[in-house]
Write a protein that holds these residues in place. Structure first.
Motif, PDB file in Angstrom:
ATOM      1  N   GLY A  42      31.353  39.108  37.246  1.00  0.00           N
ATOM      2  CA  GLY A  42      30.853  38.896  38.803  1.00  0.00           C
ATOM      3  C   GLY A  42      31.197  39.981  39.651  1.00  0.00           C
ATOM      4  N   ASP A  43      30.604  39.393  40.857  1.00  0.00           N
ATOM      5  CA  ASP A  43      31.024  40.322  42.281  1.00  0.00           C
ATOM      6  C   ASP A  43      32.293  40.111  42.407  1.00  0.00           C
ATOM      7  OD1 ASP A  43      31.147  40.947  45.032  1.00  0.00           O
ATOM      8  OD2 ASP A  43      28.915  40.591  44.955  1.00  0.00           O
ATOM      9  N   ASP A  44      32.861  41.041  42.887  1.00  0.00           N
ATOM     10  CA  ASP A  44      34.389  41.134  43.326  1.00  0.00           C
ATOM     11  C   ASP A  44      34.829  40.152  44.127  1.00  0.00           C
ATOM     12  OD1 ASP A  44      34.460  43.415  41.711  1.00  0.00           O
ATOM     13  OD2 ASP A  44      34.830  44.857  43.140  1.00  0.00           O
ATOM     14  N   THR A  45      33.851  39.933  45.225  1.00  0.00           N
ATOM     15  CA  THR A  45      34.368  38.968  46.321  1.00  0.00           C
ATOM     16  C   THR A  45      34.558  37.604  45.749  1.00  0.00           C
ATOM     17  OG1 THR A  45      31.961  38.575  47.041  1.00  0.00           O
ATOM     18  CG2 THR A  45      33.319  40.443  47.949  1.00  0.00           C
ATOM     19  N   ARG A  46      34.056  37.332  44.524  1.00  0.00           N
ATOM     20  CA  ARG A  46      34.015  35.871  43.969  1.00  0.00           C
ATOM     21  C   ARG A  46      35.445  35.416  43.987  1.00  0.00           C
ATOM     22  NH1 ARG A  46      29.660  33.430  41.849  1.00  0.00           N
ATOM     23  NH2 ARG A  46      27.533  35.073  41.539  1.00  0.00           N
ATOM     24  N   LYS A  47      36.237  36.428  43.876  1.00  0.00           N
ATOM     25  CA  LYS A  47      37.946  36.258  43.693  1.00  0.00           C
ATOM     26  C   LYS A  47      38.822  36.538  44.793  1.00  0.00           C
ATOM     27  CE  LYS A  47      37.666  37.146  38.529  1.00  0.00           C
ATOM     28  NZ  LYS A  47      36.063  37.467  38.413  1.00  0.00           N
ATOM     29  N   TRP A  48      37.892  36.772  45.895  1.00  0.00           N
ATOM     30  CA  TRP A  48      38.647  37.142  47.161  1.00  0.00           C
ATOM     31  C   TRP A  48      39.000  35.774  47.939  1.00  0.00           C
ATOM     32  CZ3 TRP A  48      36.388  42.005  49.842  1.00  0.00           C
ATOM     33  CH2 TRP A  48      36.638  43.293  48.994  1.00  0.00           C
ATOM     34  N   GLY A  49      39.980  35.230  47.541  1.00  0.00           N
ATOM     35  CA  GLY A  49      40.609  34.033  48.258  1.00  0.00           C
ATOM     36  C   GLY A  49      41.921  33.878  48.188  1.00  0.00           C
ATOM     37  N   PRO A  50      42.551  32.747  48.601  1.00  0.00           N
ATOM     38  CA  PRO A  50      41.797  31.554  49.156  1.00  0.00           C
ATOM     39  C   PRO A  50      41.264  31.569  50.289  1.00  0.00           C
ATOM     40  CG  PRO A  50      44.156  31.247  49.215  1.00  0.00           C
ATOM     41  CD  PRO A  50      44.076  32.521  48.592  1.00  0.00           C
ATOM     42  N   PRO A  51      40.374  30.576  50.774  1.00  0.00           N
ATOM     43  CA  PRO A  51      39.834  29.366  49.983  1.00  0.00           C
ATOM     44  C   PRO A  51      38.838  29.621  48.856  1.00  0.00           C
ATOM     45  CG  PRO A  51      38.859  29.463  52.120  1.00  0.00           C
ATOM     46  CD  PRO A  51      39.679  30.787  52.182  1.00  0.00           C
ATOM     47  N   PHE A  52      38.948  28.673  48.193  1.00  0.00           N
ATOM     48  CA  PHE A  52      37.815  28.789  47.077  1.00  0.00           C
ATOM     49  C   PHE A  52      37.000  27.663  46.762  1.00  0.00           C
ATOM     50  CE2 PHE A  52      41.199  31.314  45.294  1.00  0.00           C
ATOM     51  CZ  PHE A  52      40.572  32.482  45.243  1.00  0.00           C
ATOM     52  N   LEU A  53      35.753  27.595  46.663  1.00  0.00           N
ATOM     53  CA  LEU A  53      35.151  26.393  46.713  1.00  0.00           C
ATOM     54  C   LEU A  53      35.420  25.250  45.665  1.00  0.00           C
ATOM     55  CD1 LEU A  53      32.237  25.296  48.013  1.00  0.00           C
ATOM     56  CD2 LEU A  53      31.150  26.205  46.163  1.00  0.00           C
ATOM     57  N   ASP A  54      35.360  24.068  46.031  1.00  0.00           N
ATOM     58  CA  ASP A  54      36.303  23.245  45.033  1.00  0.00           C
ATOM     59  C   ASP A  54      35.051  22.420  43.942  1.00  0.00           C
ATOM     60  OD1 ASP A  54      38.149  21.474  43.858  1.00  0.00           O
ATOM     61  OD2 ASP A  54      37.780  19.850  45.381  1.00  0.00           O
ATOM     62  N   ASP A  55      34.539  23.279  43.202  1.00  0.00           N
ATOM     63  CA  ASP A  55      33.428  22.949  42.156  1.00  0.00           C
ATOM     64  C   ASP A  55      33.962  23.488  40.807  1.00  0.00           C
ATOM     65  OD1 ASP A  55      32.844  25.576  42.465  1.00  0.00           O
ATOM     66  OD2 ASP A  55      30.628  25.162  42.602  1.00  0.00           O
ATOM     67  N   GLY A  56      34.896  24.282  40.493  1.00  0.00           N
ATOM     68  CA  GLY A  56      35.520  24.577  39.398  1.00  0.00           C
ATOM     69  C   GLY A  56      35.017  25.818  38.887  1.00  0.00           C
ATOM     70  N   SER A  57      34.038  26.578  39.890  1.00  0.00           N
ATOM     71  CA  SER A  57      33.490  27.710  39.627  1.00  0.00           C
ATOM     72  C   SER A  57      34.660  29.103  39.797  1.00  0.00           C
ATOM     73  CB  SER A  57      32.403  27.922  40.683  1.00  0.00           C
ATOM     74  OG  SER A  57      32.735  28.266  41.868  1.00  0.00           O
ATOM     75  N   GLY A  58      35.442  28.576  40.878  1.00  0.00           N
ATOM     76  CA  GLY A  58      36.434  29.751  41.332  1.00  0.00           C
ATOM     77  C   GLY A  58      35.771  30.725  42.144  1.00  0.00           C
ATOM     78  N   ASP A  59      34.602  30.218  42.933  1.00  0.00           N
ATOM     79  CA  ASP A  59      34.074  31.118  43.770  1.00  0.00           C
ATOM     80  C   ASP A  59      34.688  30.951  45.111  1.00  0.00           C
ATOM     81  OD1 ASP A  59      32.335  32.384  41.916  1.00  0.00           O
ATOM     82  OD2 ASP A  59      30.825  30.741  42.411  1.00  0.00           O
ATOM     83  N   SER A  60      34.897  32.170  45.659  1.00  0.00           N
ATOM     84  CA  SER A  60      35.541  32.070  47.020  1.00  0.00           C
ATOM     85  C   SER A  60      34.780  31.865  48.361  1.00  0.00           C
ATOM     86  CB  SER A  60      36.005  33.581  47.391  1.00  0.00           C
ATOM     87  OG  SER A  60      34.940  34.543  47.543  1.00  0.00           O
ATOM     88  N   ALA A  61      35.321  31.256  49.553  1.00  0.00           N
ATOM     89  CA  ALA A  61      34.416  31.385  50.564  1.00  0.00           C
ATOM     90  C   ALA A  61      33.809  32.680  50.941  1.00  0.00           C
ATOM     91  CB  ALA A  61      35.124  30.668  51.704  1.00  0.00           C
ATOM     92  N   TYR A  62      34.728  33.690  50.819  1.00  0.00           N
ATOM     93  CA  TYR A  62      34.150  34.880  50.873  1.00  0.00           C
ATOM     94  C   TYR A  62      32.825  35.264  50.412  1.00  0.00           C
ATOM     95  CZ  TYR A  62      34.454  39.964  52.251  1.00  0.00           C
ATOM     96  OH  TYR A  62      34.315  41.329  52.745  1.00  0.00           O
ATOM     97  N   TYR A  63      32.873  35.014  49.181  1.00  0.00           N
ATOM     98  CA  TYR A  63      31.607  35.356  48.329  1.00  0.00           C
ATOM     99  C   TYR A  63      30.366  34.384  49.041  1.00  0.00           C
ATOM    100  CZ  TYR A  63      28.072  34.601  44.983  1.00  0.00           C
ATOM    101  OH  TYR A  63      26.894  34.293  44.291  1.00  0.00           O
ATOM    102  N   LEU A  64      30.671  33.163  49.199  1.00  0.00           N
ATOM    103  CA  LEU A  64      29.543  32.492  49.883  1.00  0.00           C
ATOM    104  C   LEU A  64      28.791  33.045  50.941  1.00  0.00           C
ATOM    105  CD1 LEU A  64      31.203  28.976  49.294  1.00  0.00           C
ATOM    106  CD2 LEU A  64      29.838  30.164  47.966  1.00  0.00           C
TER     107      LEU A  64
END
Length: 407
Positions: A42-64
């Motif tokens: 996926g997009d590199d920024t999905r892992k640019w954290g913390p913080p991360f979305l608390d839904d089990g996806s591991g997606d960062s607030a940055y990606y959002l």
């Protein structure tokens, strides 16, 4: 019709920020955006954290922050079948956005010439650090690097010789963000050109070019006046006073843009004689004699409480205020009234917040239709709807690793 760009189809091959920021703008305005990501990564920024979305996806607030109003498909473009799927999606698109290194997509048959052969009126946007031409064309470019190379950091930060002085980057990735905005502007210009002529085109946009173009008055001071811009902290190079001042209980901002405002402000703080002093009466003189002026103003302002001075300035219609922290500004009644904070929810119901599109269009306002998706969550549906693949075909592709497994 939902939005001014309803019916426009965007295939987004970009990642990180400049490209995704552009495609998000287009999506906010109604375009149908399909984001292509690498399966399992996926997009590199999905892992640019913390913080991360608390839904089990591991997606960062940055990606959002940069990926709403898109559908995500996970396709391996290094696989010939995957590259063919992307070509077929491009054949159905109006706009392709990519930010690979120069020539990086040619080996997959996804470069401009290859896609133009199957879609002659395609608008193809390439975003790189330094552009498709020039001696730096093959170099990778990142926001922080470009902020320094462009000269921006030479005019940002406290002056040399002061405690904490030296080059400083801007607190947001300004080179990426403004490149994304210039990208959206350029795409809209290309769409209008195509509407008038039927002709598609390639757009070559570089982070360095964008940031240099934004040097604005600082560059003009040098090009047209021979003045080498320097770091001035919060002061302005051309107009004084335009900076922060210390009050008795904290700092405030004073931003006076003309002689009338200066006269009114000096009267307000009990120093009306400054407006009649030849050293300070007009803007150019104040810039030359800023040190002498600021010494007197600082002493007078230091006797005020910050809230009292801001209230007095508001009553006199003089521009001033406090430096807000981000939680403060996002809760400010003005921001609430303008609808800048939007509530969204992912497909599984996970709530999240995004900052909205800032322009208020009376006839075709921005909309918030799709929350930032999980990586590849729309792969099967897009291949069904856009390419007409069967259930058996997409399952075979998933098992072969060409596309992501169904979430």
């Amino acid at each position: 019709m939902i939005g001014a760009l309803s019916g426009i189809k965007v295939l987004d091959l970009s990642r990180v920020l400049a490209g995704p920021w552009c495609s998000q703008v287009l999506g906010d305005l109604g375009a149908d955006v399909i984001k292509v990501e690498q399966p399992g990564q996926g997009d590199d920024t999905r892992k640019w954290g913390p913080p991360f979305l608390d839904d089990g996806s591991g997606d960062s607030a940055y990606y959002l922050c940069a990926n709403r109003n898109k559908r995500s498909v996970a396709i391996n473009m290094a696989d010939p079948e995957g590259a063919d799927l992307i070509r077929r999606l491009a054949a159905d698109a109006d706009i392709v956005i990519e930010n690979f290194r120069v020539g990086g997509l040619a080996k997959y048959g996804l470069d401009y010439d290859a896609l133009r052969a199957i879609k002659p009126d395609l608008i193809y946007l390439s975003i790189t650090g330094f552009g498709q031409t020039g001696p730096l064309r093959d170099n990778g470019g990142y926001d922080f690097l470009v902020q320094g190379m462009s000269g921006l950091m030479s005019v940002t930060g406290l002056p040399d010789g002061e405690p904490g002085g030296g080059p400083m980057k801007v607190g947001i990735p300004i080179s990426d963000l403004t490149t994304g905005l210039y990208a959206a502007i350029s795409v809209l210009a290309a769409l209008n050109h195509r509407h008038a002529t039927g002709e598609g085109q390639r757009i070559d946009l570089a982070l360095l070019d964008t940031q240099v173009s934004l040097l604005a008055n600082q560059a003009s001071n040098w090009m047209n006046g021979g003045m080498v811009p320097r770091r001035l902290g919060n002061q302005h190079p051309n107009t004084v006073p335009y900076q922060d001042f210390a009050c008795a209980d904290g700092s405030i901002l004073v931003a006076l843009g003309n002689d009338r405002q200066f006269r009114a402000f000096t009267a307000l703080i009990g120093l009306p004689e400054l407006a009649d002093d030849d050293r300070f009466a007009i803007s150019g003189a104040r810039s030359v004699n800023r040190d002498a002026l600021l010494a007197q103003m600082r002493r007078a302002i230091a006797r005020w409480k910050s809230d009292d001075l801001i209230a007095a300035m508001e009553a006199a219609k003089l521009p001033g205020g406090k430096v807000n922290e981000i939680p403060d500004v996002l809760l400010h009644p003005q921001i609430e009234a303008r609808g800048l904070v939007q509530d969204m929810a992912r497909a599984d119901g996970t709530p999240l917040k995004v900052l909205g599109f800032p322009a208020q269009l009376s006839a075709s306002p921005a909309t918030y239709r799709h929350a930032p998706p999980r990586s590849g969550e729309d792969t099967f549906l897009v291949l069904f709807d856009k390419l007409g693949l069967t259930q058996n075909e997409v399952e075979r592709l998933a098992k072969a690793g060409v596309i992501a497994e169904r979430l």
